[in-house]
Design a protein around this motif. Structure first.
Motif, PDB file in Angstrom:
ATOM      1  N   GLY A  28       0.834  -1.198   0.000  1.00 17.35           N
ATOM      2  CA  GLY A  28       0.000   0.000   0.000  1.00 17.35           C
ATOM      3  C   GLY A  28       0.854   1.227   0.000  1.00 17.35           C
ATOM      4  N   VAL A  29       0.512   2.176   0.851  1.00 19.71           N
ATOM      5  CA  VAL A  29       1.226   3.445   0.970  1.00 19.71           C
ATOM      6  C   VAL A  29       2.394   3.266   1.942  1.00 19.71           C
ATOM      7  N   THR A  30       3.586   3.675   1.516  1.00 18.07           N
ATOM      8  CA  THR A  30       4.760   3.590   2.389  1.00 18.07           C
ATOM      9  C   THR A  30       5.210   4.991   2.752  1.00 18.07           C
ATOM     10  N   THR A  31       5.375   5.237   4.055  1.00 16.33           N
ATOM     11  CA  THR A  31       5.805   6.533   4.565  1.00 16.33           C
ATOM     12  C   THR A  31       6.957   6.307   5.531  1.00 16.33           C
ATOM     13  N   VAL A  32       7.969   7.154   5.454  1.00 20.55           N
ATOM     14  CA  VAL A  32       9.109   7.070   6.365  1.00 20.55           C
ATOM     15  C   VAL A  32       9.015   8.236   7.342  1.00 20.55           C
ATOM     16  N   TYR A  33       9.096   7.918   8.626  1.00 25.44           N
ATOM     17  CA  TYR A  33       9.032   8.913   9.697  1.00 25.44           C
ATOM     18  C   TYR A  33      10.368   8.970  10.422  1.00 25.44           C
ATOM     19  N   GLN A  49       5.647  -1.935  17.563  1.00 25.26           N
ATOM     20  CA  GLN A  49       4.441  -2.543  18.131  1.00 25.26           C
ATOM     21  C   GLN A  49       3.298  -1.534  18.221  1.00 25.26           C
ATOM     22  N   GLU A  50       3.579  -0.340  18.694  1.00 26.17           N
ATOM     23  CA  GLU A  50       2.531   0.674  18.833  1.00 26.17           C
ATOM     24  C   GLU A  50       1.999   1.132  17.473  1.00 26.17           C
ATOM     25  N   ILE A  51       2.899   1.358  16.522  1.00 28.71           N
ATOM     26  CA  ILE A  51       2.451   1.806  15.194  1.00 28.71           C
ATOM     27  C   ILE A  51       1.701   0.697  14.475  1.00 28.71           C
ATOM     28  N   SER A  52       2.141  -0.537  14.628  1.00 31.09           N
ATOM     29  CA  SER A  52       1.480  -1.644  13.933  1.00 31.09           C
ATOM     30  C   SER A  52       0.052  -1.861  14.418  1.00 31.09           C
ATOM     31  N   ALA A  53      -0.285  -1.336  15.584  1.00 29.56           N
ATOM     32  CA  ALA A  53      -1.646  -1.468  16.113  1.00 29.56           C
ATOM     33  C   ALA A  53      -2.618  -0.469  15.476  1.00 29.56           C
ATOM     34  N   VAL A  60       5.751  -2.477   9.532  1.00 31.90           N
ATOM     35  CA  VAL A  60       6.523  -1.425  10.200  1.00 31.90           C
ATOM     36  C   VAL A  60       7.949  -1.921  10.348  1.00 31.90           C
ATOM     37  N   LYS A  61       8.902  -1.051  10.020  1.00 32.76           N
ATOM     38  CA  LYS A  61      10.307  -1.365  10.268  1.00 32.76           C
ATOM     39  C   LYS A  61      10.966  -0.140  10.869  1.00 32.76           C
ATOM     40  N   ALA A  62      11.409  -0.277  12.112  1.00 35.54           N
ATOM     41  CA  ALA A  62      12.086   0.809  12.821  1.00 35.54           C
ATOM     42  C   ALA A  62      13.581   0.511  12.869  1.00 35.54           C
ATOM     43  N   THR A  70       9.829   3.038   8.870  1.00 36.20           N
ATOM     44  CA  THR A  70       9.131   2.893   7.600  1.00 36.20           C
ATOM     45  C   THR A  70       7.821   2.175   7.863  1.00 36.20           C
ATOM     46  N   VAL A  71       6.727   2.818   7.462  1.00 39.40           N
ATOM     47  CA  VAL A  71       5.394   2.291   7.723  1.00 39.40           C
ATOM     48  C   VAL A  71       4.673   2.093   6.400  1.00 39.40           C
ATOM     49  N   THR A  72       4.142   0.890   6.212  1.00 38.27           N
ATOM     50  CA  THR A  72       3.311   0.608   5.050  1.00 38.27           C
ATOM     51  C   THR A  72       1.887   0.427   5.553  1.00 38.27           C
TER      52      THR A  72
END
Length: 97
Positions: A28-33, A49-53, A60-62, A70-72
């Motif tokens: 889907g949409v990938t955003t890097v924070y 864990q928190e973002i994946s919820a 999620v890859k931190a 990186t969040v998809t």
């Protein structure tokens, strides 16, 4: 009771070395924070864990070394929701990378 918070380290009693990538499935949409305060694998895991919820997050890859997460997700996420998740984990969302 006094609680001290040291945003630069969380490793007082934790074993570092967990795989912080949380791959739920899909694309889907990938955003890097950018997240400040992560120093180890435990930190990466807590943020992941928190973002994946969050609703719609598929992966999620931190990475503590770079401070990047990186969040998809199925659709774009609200920055406020990501900020709240990062805060819940005990870290600070700096913004998008």
């Amino acid at each position: 009771m006094t609680t001290e918070t040291n945003p630069g380290s969380c490793c007082g009693s934790h074993s570092c070395g967990s795989d912080a990538a949380v791959d739920v499935q899909g694309a889907g949409v990938t955003t890097v924070y950018r997240v400040s305060g992560m120093t180890c694998g435990h930190c990466e895991g807590a943020v992941s864990q928190e973002i994946s919820a969050l609703d719609g997050v598929t992966a999620v890859k931190a990475v503590a070394d770079t401070g990047e997460v990186t969040v998809t997700s199925a659709a774009p996420l609200e920055d406020a929701a990501v900020r709240a998740a990062v805060n819940e984990a005990g870290y600070e969302l700096v913004g998008r990378a």
